[in-house]
Write a protein that holds these residues in place. Sequence first.
Motif, PDB file in Angstrom:
ATOM      1  N   ASP A  37      97.741  56.966  49.939  1.00 48.42           N
ATOM      2  CA  ASP A  37      98.396  57.297  49.628  1.00 48.42           C
ATOM      3  C   ASP A  37      99.211  57.121  48.179  1.00 48.42           C
ATOM      4  N   THR A  41      98.825  58.951  44.326  1.00 45.35           N
ATOM      5  CA  THR A  41      99.991  59.156  43.337  1.00 45.35           C
ATOM      6  C   THR A  41     100.001  57.787  42.419  1.00 45.35           C
ATOM      7  N   THR A  46      94.904  62.776  43.888  1.00 48.39           N
ATOM      8  CA  THR A  46      95.180  63.125  45.316  1.00 48.39           C
ATOM      9  C   THR A  46      94.309  62.096  46.228  1.00 48.39           C
ATOM     10  N   ARG A  47      95.484  61.811  47.139  1.00 47.25           N
ATOM     11  CA  ARG A  47      94.759  61.071  48.745  1.00 47.25           C
ATOM     12  C   ARG A  47      93.361  61.063  48.636  1.00 47.25           C
TER      13      ARG A  47
END
Length: 78
Positions: A37, A41, A46-47
């Motif tokens: 994560d 970021t 996005t993950r």
Amino acid sequence: MSGSAERNRRADARRNSGAILDAALRLLDGQPDASLDAIATAAGVTRQTVYAHFPSREHLLAAVVDRITDEATAAMDA
């Protein structure tokens, strides 16, 4: 899909993959246990995008090692 759209998608994918690796290198240098994560970021993705390029943390770490190895080899060759 038109040829132009396909080329653009591939460029986006290459850019995202590079951004993920850049972020992973930066974060893992100071925080070896940085989460996916946090890497996502830092990369501005996005993950889910991270997992689209690297199906597991181990795959991402292997890609980071490959990049470091390639950069070291290029530096020695220069």
